[in-house]
Design a protein around this motif. Sequence first.
Motif, PDB file in Angstrom:
ATOM      1  N   GLY A   1       9.260  26.053 -11.200  1.00 10.27           N
ATOM      2  CA  GLY A   1      10.045  26.542 -12.334  1.00 10.27           C
ATOM      3  C   GLY A   1      11.268  25.682 -12.592  1.00 10.27           C
ATOM      4  N   LEU A   2      11.965  25.290 -11.530  1.00  8.83           N
ATOM      5  CA  LEU A   2      13.136  24.423 -11.689  1.00  8.83           C
ATOM      6  C   LEU A   2      12.736  23.045 -12.197  1.00  8.83           C
ATOM      7  CD1 LEU A   2      15.169  25.366  -8.505  1.00  8.83           C
ATOM      8  CD2 LEU A   2      15.691  25.967 -10.861  1.00  8.83           C
ATOM      9  N   PHE A   3      11.601  22.532 -11.704  1.00 11.14           N
ATOM     10  CA  PHE A   3      11.142  21.224 -12.154  1.00 11.14           C
ATOM     11  C   PHE A   3      10.754  21.253 -13.629  1.00 11.14           C
ATOM     12  CE2 PHE A   3       7.767  18.026 -12.705  1.00 11.14           C
ATOM     13  CZ  PHE A   3       8.510  16.895 -12.416  1.00 11.14           C
ATOM     14  N   LEU A   4      10.079  22.312 -14.050  1.00 12.56           N
ATOM     15  CA  LEU A   4       9.695  22.422 -15.465  1.00 12.56           C
ATOM     16  C   LEU A   4      10.930  22.559 -16.356  1.00 12.56           C
ATOM     17  CD1 LEU A   4       6.528  24.679 -15.272  1.00 12.56           C
ATOM     18  CD2 LEU A   4       6.648  22.214 -15.669  1.00 12.56           C
ATOM     19  N   ASN A   5      11.941  23.294 -15.898  1.00 16.96           N
ATOM     20  CA  ASN A   5      13.194  23.382 -16.647  1.00 16.96           C
ATOM     21  C   ASN A   5      13.865  22.015 -16.745  1.00 16.96           C
ATOM     22  OD1 ASN A   5      12.960  26.100 -17.120  1.00 16.96           O
ATOM     23  ND2 ASN A   5      14.261  26.689 -15.415  1.00 16.96           N
ATOM     24  N   PHE A   6      13.874  21.278 -15.632  1.00 20.71           N
ATOM     25  CA  PHE A   6      14.469  19.946 -15.612  1.00 20.71           C
ATOM     26  C   PHE A   6      13.767  19.016 -16.594  1.00 20.71           C
ATOM     27  CE2 PHE A   6      14.318  15.624 -13.825  1.00 20.71           C
ATOM     28  CZ  PHE A   6      15.664  15.304 -13.889  1.00 20.71           C
ATOM     29  N   ILE A   7      12.443  19.024 -16.585  1.00 22.34           N
ATOM     30  CA  ILE A   7      11.674  18.160 -17.497  1.00 22.34           C
ATOM     31  C   ILE A   7      11.910  18.567 -18.949  1.00 22.34           C
ATOM     32  CG2 ILE A   7       9.327  17.504 -18.183  1.00 22.34           C
ATOM     33  CD1 ILE A   7      10.364  16.096 -15.675  1.00 22.34           C
ATOM     34  N   ALA A   8      11.971  19.878 -19.227  1.00 25.26           N
ATOM     35  CA  ALA A   8      12.204  20.332 -20.604  1.00 25.26           C
ATOM     36  C   ALA A   8      13.576  19.894 -21.097  1.00 25.26           C
ATOM     37  CB  ALA A   8      12.073  21.851 -20.675  1.00 25.26           C
ATOM     38  N   ILE A   9      14.579  20.015 -20.245  1.00 24.36           N
ATOM     39  CA  ILE A   9      15.925  19.601 -20.627  1.00 24.36           C
ATOM     40  C   ILE A   9      15.984  18.092 -20.814  1.00 24.36           C
ATOM     41  CG2 ILE A   9      18.319  19.476 -19.835  1.00 24.36           C
ATOM     42  CD1 ILE A   9      17.776  22.177 -18.434  1.00 24.36           C
ATOM     43  N   ALA A  10      15.342  17.334 -19.924  1.00 24.70           N
ATOM     44  CA  ALA A  10      15.338  15.879 -20.033  1.00 24.70           C
ATOM     45  C   ALA A  10      14.656  15.427 -21.325  1.00 24.70           C
ATOM     46  CB  ALA A  10      14.656  15.260 -18.823  1.00 24.70           C
ATOM     47  N   ILE A  11      13.579  16.093 -21.708  1.00 28.52           N
ATOM     48  CA  ILE A  11      12.886  15.734 -22.955  1.00 28.52           C
ATOM     49  C   ILE A  11      13.768  16.033 -24.162  1.00 28.52           C
ATOM     50  CG2 ILE A  11      10.942  16.394 -24.445  1.00 28.52           C
ATOM     51  CD1 ILE A  11       9.267  16.618 -21.878  1.00 28.52           C
ATOM     52  N   LEU A  12      14.449  17.180 -24.147  1.00 30.48           N
ATOM     53  CA  LEU A  12      15.348  17.505 -25.261  1.00 30.48           C
ATOM     54  C   LEU A  12      16.488  16.494 -25.378  1.00 30.48           C
ATOM     55  CD1 LEU A  12      15.577  21.391 -24.988  1.00 30.48           C
ATOM     56  CD2 LEU A  12      14.422  20.038 -26.751  1.00 30.48           C
ATOM     57  N   ILE A  13      17.046  16.095 -24.248  1.00 27.21           N
ATOM     58  CA  ILE A  13      18.134  15.115 -24.267  1.00 27.21           C
ATOM     59  C   ILE A  13      17.606  13.758 -24.730  1.00 27.21           C
ATOM     60  CG2 ILE A  13      19.742  13.834 -22.801  1.00 27.21           C
ATOM     61  CD1 ILE A  13      20.076  16.436 -21.182  1.00 27.21           C
ATOM     62  N   PHE A  14      16.411  13.379 -24.279  1.00 26.05           N
ATOM     63  CA  PHE A  14      15.819  12.113 -24.701  1.00 26.05           C
ATOM     64  C   PHE A  14      15.599  12.092 -26.209  1.00 26.05           C
ATOM     65  CE2 PHE A  14      12.040   9.510 -25.561  1.00 26.05           C
ATOM     66  CZ  PHE A  14      12.512   8.286 -25.124  1.00 26.05           C
ATOM     67  N   ILE A  15      15.101  13.176 -26.752  1.00 25.62           N
ATOM     68  CA  ILE A  15      14.888  13.266 -28.201  1.00 25.62           C
ATOM     69  C   ILE A  15      16.220  13.172 -28.943  1.00 25.62           C
ATOM     70  CG2 ILE A  15      14.150  14.831 -30.058  1.00 25.62           C
ATOM     71  CD1 ILE A  15      11.906  15.741 -28.149  1.00 25.62           C
ATOM     72  N   ALA A  16      17.252  13.816 -28.408  1.00 28.89           N
ATOM     73  CA  ALA A  16      18.576  13.740 -29.033  1.00 28.89           C
ATOM     74  C   ALA A  16      19.112  12.312 -29.010  1.00 28.89           C
ATOM     75  CB  ALA A  16      19.544  14.683 -28.331  1.00 28.89           C
ATOM     76  N   LEU A  17      18.881  11.586 -27.917  1.00 32.77           N
ATOM     77  CA  LEU A  17      19.346  10.197 -27.843  1.00 32.77           C
ATOM     78  C   LEU A  17      18.577   9.296 -28.805  1.00 32.77           C
ATOM     79  CD1 LEU A  17      19.881   9.800 -23.999  1.00 32.77           C
ATOM     80  CD2 LEU A  17      21.634  10.009 -25.760  1.00 32.77           C
ATOM     81  N   ILE A  18      17.289   9.541 -28.972  1.00 36.93           N
ATOM     82  CA  ILE A  18      16.505   8.749 -29.923  1.00 36.93           C
ATOM     83  C   ILE A  18      16.951   9.047 -31.358  1.00 36.93           C
ATOM     84  CG2 ILE A  18      14.169   8.387 -30.832  1.00 36.93           C
ATOM     85  CD1 ILE A  18      14.751   7.028 -28.119  1.00 36.93           C
ATOM     86  N   ILE A  19      17.237  10.307 -31.652  1.00 38.16           N
ATOM     87  CA  ILE A  19      17.759  10.663 -32.975  1.00 38.16           C
ATOM     88  C   ILE A  19      19.113  10.000 -33.204  1.00 38.16           C
ATOM     89  CG2 ILE A  19      18.651  12.589 -34.357  1.00 38.16           C
ATOM     90  CD1 ILE A  19      16.357  14.278 -33.191  1.00 38.16           C
ATOM     91  N   LYS A  20      19.920   9.931 -32.155  1.00 34.26           N
ATOM     92  CA  LYS A  20      21.216   9.248 -32.253  1.00 34.26           C
ATOM     93  C   LYS A  20      21.013   7.767 -32.580  1.00 34.26           C
ATOM     94  CE  LYS A  20      25.378   8.497 -29.515  1.00 34.26           C
ATOM     95  NZ  LYS A  20      26.036   8.796 -28.241  1.00 34.26           N
ATOM     96  N   TYR A  21      20.036   7.125 -31.940  1.00 40.82           N
ATOM     97  CA  TYR A  21      19.757   5.721 -32.228  1.00 40.82           C
ATOM     98  C   TYR A  21      19.276   5.539 -33.659  1.00 40.82           C
ATOM     99  CZ  TYR A  21      17.619   1.165 -32.257  1.00 40.82           C
ATOM    100  OH  TYR A  21      17.271  -0.119 -32.591  1.00 40.82           O
ATOM    101  N   LEU A  22      18.373   6.407 -34.101  1.00 37.02           N
ATOM    102  CA  LEU A  22      17.852   6.283 -35.461  1.00 37.02           C
ATOM    103  C   LEU A  22      18.936   6.495 -36.507  1.00 37.02           C
ATOM    104  CD1 LEU A  22      14.415   8.089 -35.101  1.00 37.02           C
ATOM    105  CD2 LEU A  22      14.859   5.629 -35.270  1.00 37.02           C
ATOM    106  N   SER A  23      19.819   7.452 -36.269  1.00 33.60           N
ATOM    107  CA  SER A  23      20.912   7.656 -37.228  1.00 33.60           C
ATOM    108  C   SER A  23      21.874   6.481 -37.221  1.00 33.60           C
ATOM    109  CB  SER A  23      21.635   8.968 -36.936  1.00 33.60           C
ATOM    110  OG  SER A  23      22.253   8.923 -35.672  1.00 33.60           O
ATOM    111  N   LEU A  24      22.120   5.903 -36.049  1.00 27.40           N
ATOM    112  CA  LEU A  24      22.968   4.707 -35.984  1.00 27.40           C
ATOM    113  C   LEU A  24      22.318   3.534 -36.695  1.00 27.40           C
ATOM    114  CD1 LEU A  24      25.602   3.540 -34.745  1.00 27.40           C
ATOM    115  CD2 LEU A  24      24.227   2.901 -32.779  1.00 27.40           C
ATOM    116  N   ALA A  25      21.000   3.396 -36.564  1.00 30.81           N
ATOM    117  CA  ALA A  25      20.292   2.312 -37.250  1.00 30.81           C
ATOM    118  C   ALA A  25      20.326   2.498 -38.760  1.00 30.81           C
ATOM    119  CB  ALA A  25      18.844   2.251 -36.759  1.00 30.81           C
ATOM    120  N   ILE A  26      20.171   3.726 -39.218  1.00 29.80           N
ATOM    121  CA  ILE A  26      20.220   3.992 -40.662  1.00 29.80           C
ATOM    122  C   ILE A  26      21.613   3.697 -41.217  1.00 29.80           C
ATOM    123  CG2 ILE A  26      20.131   5.841 -42.389  1.00 29.80           C
ATOM    124  CD1 ILE A  26      17.826   7.044 -40.723  1.00 29.80           C
TER     125      ILE A  26
END
Length: 100
Positions: free
Chosen positions: A43-68
């Motif tokens: 359960g803790l590992f699945l929570n960790f992976i879910a949070i890491a994926i959300l943060i990764f998506i936020a960082l990619i969105i940050k890169y795309l907005s910076l590129a735009i």
Amino acid sequence: MGNLLFVINLSFTLAYLFMIIRNEETDLFNVSNILNEEETVLGLFLNFIAIAILIFIALIIKYLSLAILSNLYRFDNVTNVHFFKIMQASSIFFLLVLFF
């Protein structure tokens, strides 16, 4: 590929920091109804992976907005350097936060 691994590493660091804060019974972001409440290793590992994926998506969105925005103002050549300098500074800052 190396740049993407750098962003993944930062997302894992931030997810680990979030899990430490959450373990102290401090619900900073009110995610108690989103994440799994199990205290098992899986359960803790699945929570960790879910949070890491959300943060990764936020960082990619940050890169795309910076590129735009940099394309809008004709700063095409500084997008990558600026983004990864931000990632480098964030990695150093959050690693220091984890140590202290």
